[in-house]
Design a protein around this motif. Structure first.
Motif, PDB file in Angstrom:
ATOM      1  N   ALA A   1      16.465 -22.371   0.277  1.00  0.00           N
ATOM      2  CA  ALA A   1      17.181 -22.427  -1.545  1.00  0.00           C
ATOM      3  C   ALA A   1      15.878 -20.729  -1.202  1.00  0.00           C
ATOM      4  N   PRO A   2      17.032 -19.902  -0.734  1.00  0.00           N
ATOM      5  CA  PRO A   2      16.461 -18.489  -1.035  1.00  0.00           C
ATOM      6  C   PRO A   2      15.053 -18.223  -1.806  1.00  0.00           C
ATOM      7  N   GLN A   3      14.328 -17.107  -2.398  1.00  0.00           N
ATOM      8  CA  GLN A   3      13.760 -16.791  -3.243  1.00  0.00           C
ATOM      9  C   GLN A   3      14.785 -15.134  -3.190  1.00  0.00           C
ATOM     10  N   ALA A   4      14.872 -15.070  -4.869  1.00  0.00           N
ATOM     11  CA  ALA A   4      14.868 -13.701  -4.712  1.00  0.00           C
ATOM     12  C   ALA A   4      13.917 -12.517  -4.004  1.00  0.00           C
ATOM     13  N   GLY A   5      14.952 -11.402  -3.514  1.00  0.00           N
ATOM     14  CA  GLY A   5      14.189 -10.476  -3.108  1.00  0.00           C
ATOM     15  C   GLY A   5      13.720 -10.785  -1.353  1.00  0.00           C
ATOM     16  N   GLU A   6      14.220 -12.435  -1.180  1.00  0.00           N
ATOM     17  CA  GLU A   6      14.008 -12.526   0.530  1.00  0.00           C
ATOM     18  C   GLU A   6      14.860 -11.543   1.855  1.00  0.00           C
ATOM     19  N   TRP A   7      13.974 -11.529   2.571  1.00  0.00           N
ATOM     20  CA  TRP A   7      14.272 -10.534   3.891  1.00  0.00           C
ATOM     21  C   TRP A   7      15.151  -9.388   2.933  1.00  0.00           C
ATOM     22  N   ILE A   8      14.614  -8.694   2.212  1.00  0.00           N
ATOM     23  CA  ILE A   8      15.344  -7.734   1.952  1.00  0.00           C
ATOM     24  C   ILE A   8      14.267  -6.290   1.960  1.00  0.00           C
ATOM     25  N   ARG A   9      13.947  -5.241   2.332  1.00  0.00           N
ATOM     26  CA  ARG A   9      13.827  -4.115   2.160  1.00  0.00           C
ATOM     27  C   ARG A   9      14.303  -2.864   1.269  1.00  0.00           C
ATOM     28  N   ARG A  10      13.032  -2.927   0.525  1.00  0.00           N
ATOM     29  CA  ARG A  10      13.450  -2.063  -1.028  1.00  0.00           C
ATOM     30  C   ARG A  10      13.728  -0.499  -0.590  1.00  0.00           C
ATOM     31  N   ALA A  11      14.460   0.005  -1.329  1.00  0.00           N
ATOM     32  CA  ALA A  11      14.186   1.595  -1.653  1.00  0.00           C
ATOM     33  C   ALA A  11      13.390   2.253  -1.602  1.00  0.00           C
ATOM     34  N   GLY A  12      12.647   2.840  -0.665  1.00  0.00           N
ATOM     35  CA  GLY A  12      11.569   3.836  -1.158  1.00  0.00           C
ATOM     36  C   GLY A  12      10.390   2.786  -0.484  1.00  0.00           C
ATOM     37  N   GLU A  13      10.555   1.748   0.214  1.00  0.00           N
ATOM     38  CA  GLU A  13       9.281   0.758  -0.120  1.00  0.00           C
ATOM     39  C   GLU A  13       7.945   1.398   0.881  1.00  0.00           C
ATOM     40  N   ASP A  14       8.992   2.023   1.871  1.00  0.00           N
ATOM     41  CA  ASP A  14       7.867   2.599   3.268  1.00  0.00           C
ATOM     42  C   ASP A  14       7.179   3.997   2.356  1.00  0.00           C
ATOM     43  N   ILE A  15       8.315   4.848   1.998  1.00  0.00           N
ATOM     44  CA  ILE A  15       7.913   6.562   2.052  1.00  0.00           C
ATOM     45  C   ILE A  15       8.885   6.511   0.401  1.00  0.00           C
ATOM     46  N   GLU A  16       8.458   7.363  -0.005  1.00  0.00           N
ATOM     47  CA  GLU A  16       9.348   7.378  -1.553  1.00  0.00           C
ATOM     48  C   GLU A  16       9.347   8.725  -1.565  1.00  0.00           C
ATOM     49  N   ALA A  17      10.332   9.099  -2.027  1.00  0.00           N
ATOM     50  CA  ALA A  17      10.994  11.243  -2.160  1.00  0.00           C
ATOM     51  C   ALA A  17       9.494  11.837  -2.721  1.00  0.00           C
ATOM     52  N   GLY A  18       9.443  12.520  -2.406  1.00  0.00           N
ATOM     53  CA  GLY A  18       8.139  13.799  -2.936  1.00  0.00           C
ATOM     54  C   GLY A  18       6.454  13.566  -2.523  1.00  0.00           C
ATOM     55  N   ALA A  19       6.672  12.412  -1.767  1.00  0.00           N
ATOM     56  CA  ALA A  19       5.673  11.849  -1.387  1.00  0.00           C
ATOM     57  C   ALA A  19       5.015  12.855   0.246  1.00  0.00           C
ATOM     58  N   VAL A  20       4.005  13.156   0.143  1.00  0.00           N
ATOM     59  CA  VAL A  20       3.179  14.105   1.628  1.00  0.00           C
ATOM     60  C   VAL A  20       3.242  12.440   2.726  1.00  0.00           C
ATOM     61  N   ILE A  21       3.920  13.271   3.540  1.00  0.00           N
ATOM     62  CA  ILE A  21       3.985  11.949   5.191  1.00  0.00           C
ATOM     63  C   ILE A  21       3.198  12.401   6.656  1.00  0.00           C
ATOM     64  N   LEU A  22       2.784  14.056   6.040  1.00  0.00           N
ATOM     65  CA  LEU A  22       1.336  14.279   7.171  1.00  0.00           C
ATOM     66  C   LEU A  22       1.250  15.591   7.002  1.00  0.00           C
ATOM     67  N   ALA A  23       0.398  15.479   7.207  1.00  0.00           N
ATOM     68  CA  ALA A  23      -1.261  16.053   6.561  1.00  0.00           C
ATOM     69  C   ALA A  23      -1.451  17.128   7.271  1.00  0.00           C
ATOM     70  N   ALA A  24      -1.338  18.957   6.705  1.00  0.00           N
ATOM     71  CA  ALA A  24      -1.526  20.054   7.635  1.00  0.00           C
ATOM     72  C   ALA A  24      -3.203  19.743   8.060  1.00  0.00           C
ATOM     73  N   GLY A  25      -2.786  20.076  10.426  1.00  0.00           N
ATOM     74  CA  GLY A  25      -3.737  20.319  10.562  1.00  0.00           C
ATOM     75  C   GLY A  25      -3.571  18.181  11.589  1.00  0.00           C
ATOM     76  N   THR A  26      -2.646  17.400  11.025  1.00  0.00           N
ATOM     77  CA  THR A  26      -2.540  16.885  12.107  1.00  0.00           C
ATOM     78  C   THR A  26      -1.411  17.066  13.452  1.00  0.00           C
ATOM     79  N   ARG A  27      -2.342  16.854  14.491  1.00  0.00           N
ATOM     80  CA  ARG A  27      -2.063  16.786  15.522  1.00  0.00           C
ATOM     81  C   ARG A  27      -0.693  15.908  16.283  1.00  0.00           C
TER      82      ARG A  27
END
Length: 422
Positions: free
Chosen positions: A135-161
């Motif tokens: 009996a699964p719960q709603a959302g079980e084993w689903i990766r949601r769109a943008g859950e790692d990175i959202e559009a517009g988010a800074v992923i790497l800062a200046a000065g990163t090696r």
């Protein structure tokens, strides 16, 4: 009869004081390159990078199984019609009530479904239906769109090696090219009439120039463009001429040897004649003398370096002293010149000493050690500043504070070479 007074005793700088001075003096180089992300390993990011997409871009499944409506499976035992098969990279059909879609890891969740049941909790029947024993719960084993990175988010800062992780992250949002700080230009030369290159005949009193090989490799590991002026004769005129040539096209000049105060040590007067110099005695063992300064440019050099002075660092000539002062002082200085924004001190780990070190020194000692089969630290028996075998034998350095004795069983701070050489 007159007696010349003894020179005043100049207090030695601590490791931290010398390092703070260097880091405050460092000026990151100007200029950048646009390089393919595939070729940017080890480079320093010149501008912050943001994502133009959500990651994941759509709701998708974390595992193989069946996409279902959770309300259809609320009883924990449901028989559903398999209406679709969805592989990664394909778009499924709308999922009607009473149906399930066979789905594979990474595939998009079809409209109508709100959960995934892993295949181990399902039985495919011969008539094309599937029995869902969960009996699964709603959302079980689903990766949601943008859950790692959202559009517009800074992923790497200046000065990163940039390492493998950062390159993978950049690729995951579609960045094919990256703006990076141009490579640091470093000139090296070595002073001492006693120095001989491997392959040559070793005359009485001569030494093979091991520092040339060690320092060049350390610089190449840091992504520097190295210009090697080789072995310079022990004369003031030759040293000055080499400094002028080295300053013309380079950001930094590094020498090994000749930074003491003997009659044949010409680095100090040469740098003072061609620029300005601080010559320090640092409370570190091995590696007591370190010279830092700048050498004037004549304005006719590489376009990326003209307009300022070239930095100068003079390392001691003893092989282990040269190696350790590079790791402690030159490496962080180079990273700052390269524009690395955040530099943390090398991580030290508390470990048990499997040796006795009964004689305390007034300087901060860096002892070559390795991890034995019991997981404790054993010490290389000869800690001399010329014993290069200790750096090959060892796994890292014990950072032993001034005035500290070590007894077997004591906890000491151990810095692996991996923390100091990347």
């Amino acid at each position: 009869m007159s007696v010349n007074p003894l020179p005043p005793v100049v207090p030695m700088l601590s490791v931290k004081e010398a390092l703070d001075f260097l880091m405050n003096a460092a000026r990151p180089v100007s200029g950048s390159d646009l390089v393919a992300t595939l070729c940017a390993n080890g480079r320093v990011l010149g501008e912050a990078q943001a994502s133009t997409i959500d990651v994941p871009s759509n709701d998708n499944t974390q595992m193989d199984g069946y996409a279902v409506r959770s309300s259809d499976c609320a009883g924990g035992q449901a028989v559903l019609t398999v209406s679709d098969r969805i592989a990664a990279g394909h778009v499924g059909q709308f999922l009607p009530p009473g149906c399930a879609a066979r789905i594979f890891t990474g595939a998009m969740i079809p409209d109508g479904a709100d959960a995934v049941v892993m295949q181990e909790q399902c039985v495919l029947n011969a008539d094309g239906t599937v029995t869902v024993r969960h009996a699964p719960q709603a959302g079980e084993w689903i990766r949601r769109a943008g859950e790692d990175i959202e559009a517009g988010a800074v992923i790497l800062a200046a000065g990163t090696r940039l390492r493998s992780q950062e390159l993978g992250l950049a690729a995951s949002v579609g960045l094919a090219m990256l703006p990076v700080v141009r490579k640091l230009r470093v000139a090296v030369f070595f002073t001492g009439d006693e120095l001989t290159m491997p392959g040559g005949r070793l005359a009485p009193g001569a030494l093979y120039n091991s520092n040339r090989f060690t320092l060049r490799a350390l610089l190449e590991n840091l992504g520097c463009i190295v210009t090697d002026f080789g072995i310079v004769p022990d004369s003031l005129d030759a040293t000055r001429a080499t400094l002028r040539s080295a300053a013309r096209d380079n950001d930094l000049i590094i020498t090994s040897g000749g930074v003491s105060v003997g009659e044949e040590d010409h680095i100090k007067p040469a740098v003072e004649a061609e620029g300005r110099l601080n010559l320090w005695q640092i409370a570190v063992k091995p590696g007591k003398p370190l010279a830092f300064g700048e050498v004037r440019r004549d304005g006719a050099g590489n376009a990326s370096t003209v307009g300022g002075d070239a930095f100068f660092l003079g390392l001691p000539g003893n092989p282990v002293s040269s190696f350790i002062t590079f790791l402690l002082f030159v490496r962080p200085f180079i990273l700052r010149l390269q524009g690395v924004a955040e530099q943390r001190p090398p991580r030290g780990f508390a470990m048990r000493a499997d040796f006795d070190w009964p004689k305390a020194d007034r300087r901060n000692e860096f002892l070559r050690a390795r991890i034995n089969d019991a997981g404790d630290l054993e010490l290389f028996p000869n800690q001399g500043s010329g014993v290069l075998t200790s750096t090959v034998w060892g796994d890292g350095l014990i950072d032993n504070p001034p005035g500290n004795r070590i007894a077997r069983g004591d906890s000491v701070r151990f810095i692996p070479f991996t923390e100091l050489m990347h």
